[in-house]
Design an enzyme around this catalytic site. Sequence first.
Site, PDB file in Angstrom:
ATOM      1  N   ASN A   1      30.961  46.699  36.730  1.00  0.00           N
ATOM      2  CA  ASN A   1      30.266  46.313  37.695  1.00  0.00           C
ATOM      3  C   ASN A   1      28.715  46.354  37.203  1.00  0.00           C
ATOM      4  O   ASN A   1      27.923  45.496  38.120  1.00  0.00           O
ATOM      5  CB  ASN A   1      30.022  47.790  38.878  1.00  0.00           C
ATOM      6  CG  ASN A   1      31.311  47.400  39.731  1.00  0.00           C
ATOM      7  OD1 ASN A   1      31.582  46.239  40.167  1.00  0.00           O
ATOM      8  ND2 ASN A   1      31.896  48.576  39.978  1.00  0.00           N
TER       9      ASN A   1
ATOM     10  N   SER B   1      33.168  53.578  41.126  1.00  0.00           N
ATOM     11  CA  SER B   1      32.884  52.409  40.330  1.00  0.00           C
ATOM     12  C   SER B   1      31.589  52.489  39.552  1.00  0.00           C
ATOM     13  O   SER B   1      31.187  51.171  39.165  1.00  0.00           O
ATOM     14  CB  SER B   1      32.844  51.206  41.538  1.00  0.00           C
ATOM     15  OG  SER B   1      32.047  51.761  42.736  1.00  0.00           O
TER      16      SER B   1
ATOM     17  N   GLU C   1      39.149  50.715  33.632  1.00  0.00           N
ATOM     18  CA  GLU C   1      38.049  50.912  32.809  1.00  0.00           C
ATOM     19  C   GLU C   1      38.145  52.610  32.307  1.00  0.00           C
ATOM     20  O   GLU C   1      37.929  53.173  33.554  1.00  0.00           O
ATOM     21  CB  GLU C   1      36.797  50.558  33.408  1.00  0.00           C
ATOM     22  CG  GLU C   1      35.648  50.289  32.645  1.00  0.00           C
ATOM     23  CD  GLU C   1      34.488  49.772  33.738  1.00  0.00           C
ATOM     24  OE1 GLU C   1      34.456  49.689  34.813  1.00  0.00           O
ATOM     25  OE2 GLU C   1      33.551  49.140  33.047  1.00  0.00           O
TER      26      GLU C   1
ATOM     27  N   HIS D   1      38.579  54.100  36.230  1.00  0.00           N
ATOM     28  CA  HIS D   1      38.235  52.967  37.174  1.00  0.00           C
ATOM     29  C   HIS D   1      39.077  51.914  37.493  1.00  0.00           C
ATOM     30  O   HIS D   1      39.246  51.030  36.426  1.00  0.00           O
ATOM     31  CB  HIS D   1      36.541  52.477  36.784  1.00  0.00           C
ATOM     32  CG  HIS D   1      36.319  51.436  37.822  1.00  0.00           C
ATOM     33  ND1 HIS D   1      35.150  50.512  37.416  1.00  0.00           N
ATOM     34  CD2 HIS D   1      36.220  51.457  39.296  1.00  0.00           C
ATOM     35  CE1 HIS D   1      34.958  49.784  38.494  1.00  0.00           C
ATOM     36  NE2 HIS D   1      35.498  50.491  39.518  1.00  0.00           N
TER      37      HIS D   1
HETATM   38  N1  CAA Z   1      47.952  44.897  47.475  1.00  0.00           N
HETATM   39  C1  CAA Z   1      49.134  44.568  46.839  1.00  0.00           C
HETATM   40  N2  CAA Z   1      49.577  43.341  46.416  1.00  0.00           N
HETATM   41  C2  CAA Z   1      48.579  42.424  46.730  1.00  0.00           C
HETATM   42  C3  CAA Z   1      47.372  42.705  47.372  1.00  0.00           C
HETATM   43  C4  CAA Z   1      47.028  44.008  47.911  1.00  0.00           C
HETATM   44  N3  CAA Z   1      45.760  44.313  48.578  1.00  0.00           N
HETATM   45  N4  CAA Z   1      46.747  41.363  47.523  1.00  0.00           N
HETATM   46  C5  CAA Z   1      47.470  40.676  46.904  1.00  0.00           C
HETATM   47  N5  CAA Z   1      48.755  41.141  46.629  1.00  0.00           N
HETATM   48  C6  CAA Z   1      49.711  40.557  45.724  1.00  0.00           C
HETATM   49  C7  CAA Z   1      50.426  39.487  46.626  1.00  0.00           C
HETATM   50  O1  CAA Z   1      51.528  40.107  47.420  1.00  0.00           O
HETATM   51  C8  CAA Z   1      51.113  38.437  45.718  1.00  0.00           C
HETATM   52  O2  CAA Z   1      52.077  38.836  45.077  1.00  0.00           O
HETATM   53  P1  CAA Z   1      53.615  38.355  45.101  1.00  0.00           P
HETATM   54  O3  CAA Z   1      53.132  37.384  43.842  1.00  0.00           O
HETATM   55  O4  CAA Z   1      54.318  39.242  44.829  1.00  0.00           O
HETATM   56  O5  CAA Z   1      53.622  37.414  46.383  1.00  0.00           O
HETATM   57  C9  CAA Z   1      49.848  38.293  44.767  1.00  0.00           C
HETATM   58  O6  CAA Z   1      48.999  39.762  44.742  1.00  0.00           O
HETATM   59  C10 CAA Z   1      49.129  37.129  44.692  1.00  0.00           C
HETATM   60  O7  CAA Z   1      48.454  37.438  46.088  1.00  0.00           O
HETATM   61  P2  CAA Z   1      48.322  35.931  47.138  1.00  0.00           P
HETATM   62  O8  CAA Z   1      49.128  34.720  46.752  1.00  0.00           O
HETATM   63  O9  CAA Z   1      48.207  36.326  48.399  1.00  0.00           O
HETATM   64  O10 CAA Z   1      46.655  35.599  46.447  1.00  0.00           O
HETATM   65  P3  CAA Z   1      46.141  34.970  45.229  1.00  0.00           P
HETATM   66  O11 CAA Z   1      47.000  34.573  44.507  1.00  0.00           O
HETATM   67  O12 CAA Z   1      44.691  34.511  45.868  1.00  0.00           O
HETATM   68  O13 CAA Z   1      45.707  36.618  44.603  1.00  0.00           O
HETATM   69  C11 CAA Z   1      44.209  38.423  44.441  1.00  0.00           C
HETATM   70  C12 CAA Z   1      44.963  37.699  45.311  1.00  0.00           C
HETATM   71  C13 CAA Z   1      45.026  38.844  43.320  1.00  0.00           C
HETATM   72  C14 CAA Z   1      43.644  39.307  45.111  1.00  0.00           C
HETATM   73  C15 CAA Z   1      43.327  37.271  43.679  1.00  0.00           C
HETATM   74  O14 CAA Z   1      42.521  36.660  44.723  1.00  0.00           O
HETATM   75  C16 CAA Z   1      42.428  38.047  42.730  1.00  0.00           C
HETATM   76  O15 CAA Z   1      42.564  38.241  41.762  1.00  0.00           O
HETATM   77  N6  CAA Z   1      41.098  38.161  43.236  1.00  0.00           N
HETATM   78  C17 CAA Z   1      39.928  38.631  42.604  1.00  0.00           C
HETATM   79  C18 CAA Z   1      40.306  40.184  42.520  1.00  0.00           C
HETATM   80  C19 CAA Z   1      39.041  40.998  41.953  1.00  0.00           C
HETATM   81  O16 CAA Z   1      37.993  40.368  41.213  1.00  0.00           O
HETATM   82  N7  CAA Z   1      39.161  42.337  41.805  1.00  0.00           N
HETATM   83  C20 CAA Z   1      38.040  43.324  41.217  1.00  0.00           C
HETATM   84  C21 CAA Z   1      37.291  43.548  42.345  1.00  0.00           C
HETATM   85  S1  CAA Z   1      35.972  44.482  41.704  1.00  0.00           S
HETATM   86  C22 CAA Z   1      36.625  46.144  41.777  1.00  0.00           C
HETATM   87  O17 CAA Z   1      37.695  46.338  42.269  1.00  0.00           O
HETATM   88  C23 CAA Z   1      35.856  47.220  41.060  1.00  0.00           C
HETATM   89  C24 CAA Z   1      34.864  47.590  41.925  1.00  0.00           C
HETATM   90  O18 CAA Z   1      34.316  48.724  41.378  1.00  0.00           O
HETATM   91  C25 CAA Z   1      33.993  47.034  42.830  1.00  0.00           C
END
Ligand code: CAA
Length: 283
Positions: free
Chosen positions: A190, A119, A152, A140
């Site tokens: 990031n 990351s 990315e 990434h």
């Molecule tokens: N694995 C697989 N599928 C998942 C999951 C997981 N861990 N978490 C959620 N989902 C799926 C759910 O099953 C759901 O699918 P369906 O539509 O089939 O039911 C869908 O995603 C939506 O989930 P929820 O309805 O439970 O909840 P939500 O609408 O709040 O979405 C989320 C969850 C997609 C995590 C959303 O909250 C989100 O986009 N959050 C921000 C995520 C983000 O910013 N990620 C980047 C992080 S930074 C990074 O990764 C880089 C780094 O280097 C640090």
Amino acid sequence: MEINKVMVIGAGQMGSGIAQVCAQAGFAVKLNDMKEEFCQKGLGVIAKNLARNVEKGRMTEEEKTTILARITPSLDLQDASNVDIVIEAAVENMEIKRSIFGRLDEIAPQHAILASNTSSLPITEIAAATTRPEKVIGMHFMNPVPVMKLVEIIRGLATTDEVYQAVEEMTVKLSKTPVEVNDFPGFVSNRILMPMINEAIYTLYEGVATKEAIDEVMKLGMNHPMGPLQLADFIGLDTCLYIMEVLHEGFGDSKYRPCPLLRKYVSAGWLGKKSGRGFYIYE
Ligand code: CAA
């Protein structure tokens, strides 16, 4: 440069997600980790995710079985001897990554691409541990991998256009959107995300608002799916601190100074969702 066989190193949250999307796209995948139980845990998460897709009518039971059969657990890096690409998603530690890449360089076929899901660690430095820096690249993925659209793609100093193109094509086959970036601390994702999270922690630290209020402002005001403090818990506070340290050291600029409250939480073992407690408490 055709990619058919993939090895994913690390069966944790990111590695298992990467293995899942590769298998769903038709690639043969070896999912490597140090212990059988880690591989089985990763496979369990994948099976659960696919089962949800079956329940939701997005996939048949037969398709689920076919996808799972494409993934073979692996406990030996030697299994990289006949793959076309390795995607490394091991722990974020330069020494460990350099050691893995050095070994992979000896084992993987000459044509194989060595990619890292790091990351924030410099791809160029990881590449320098191999004799094929032109075939080393950053891939990434974002968490949760099966849901998030972005990959990315980070070019190291020596990465060739041919290798970049092969990885870009593979990313499209995974139904993800590739975005090309160069190798600077934190890349793009990031470098922008973490200072926002760090600033949210400073906002809490200085008593400007409660954690709930800070998250609500960003969710409702900026249309973010999660507030920054909830997102920090979701990513892992140790990971957030580590990335801020990479930015701080890499640019030598005080604007990247990790918030003391973030350090305190990490020292307390409050690492976010994975440890049951971060800014919020998880049952
Ligand atoms: N694995 C697989 N599928 C998942 C999951 C997981 N861990 N978490 C959620 N989902 C799926 C759910 O099953 C759901 O699918 P369906 O539509 O089939 O039911 C869908 O995603 C939506 O989930 P929820 O309805 O439970 O909840 P939500 O609408 O709040 O979405 C989320 C969850 C997609 C995590 C959303 O909250 C989100 O986009 N959050 C921000 C995520 C983000 O910013 N990620 C980047 C992080 S930074 C990074 O990764 C880089 C780094 O280097 C640090």
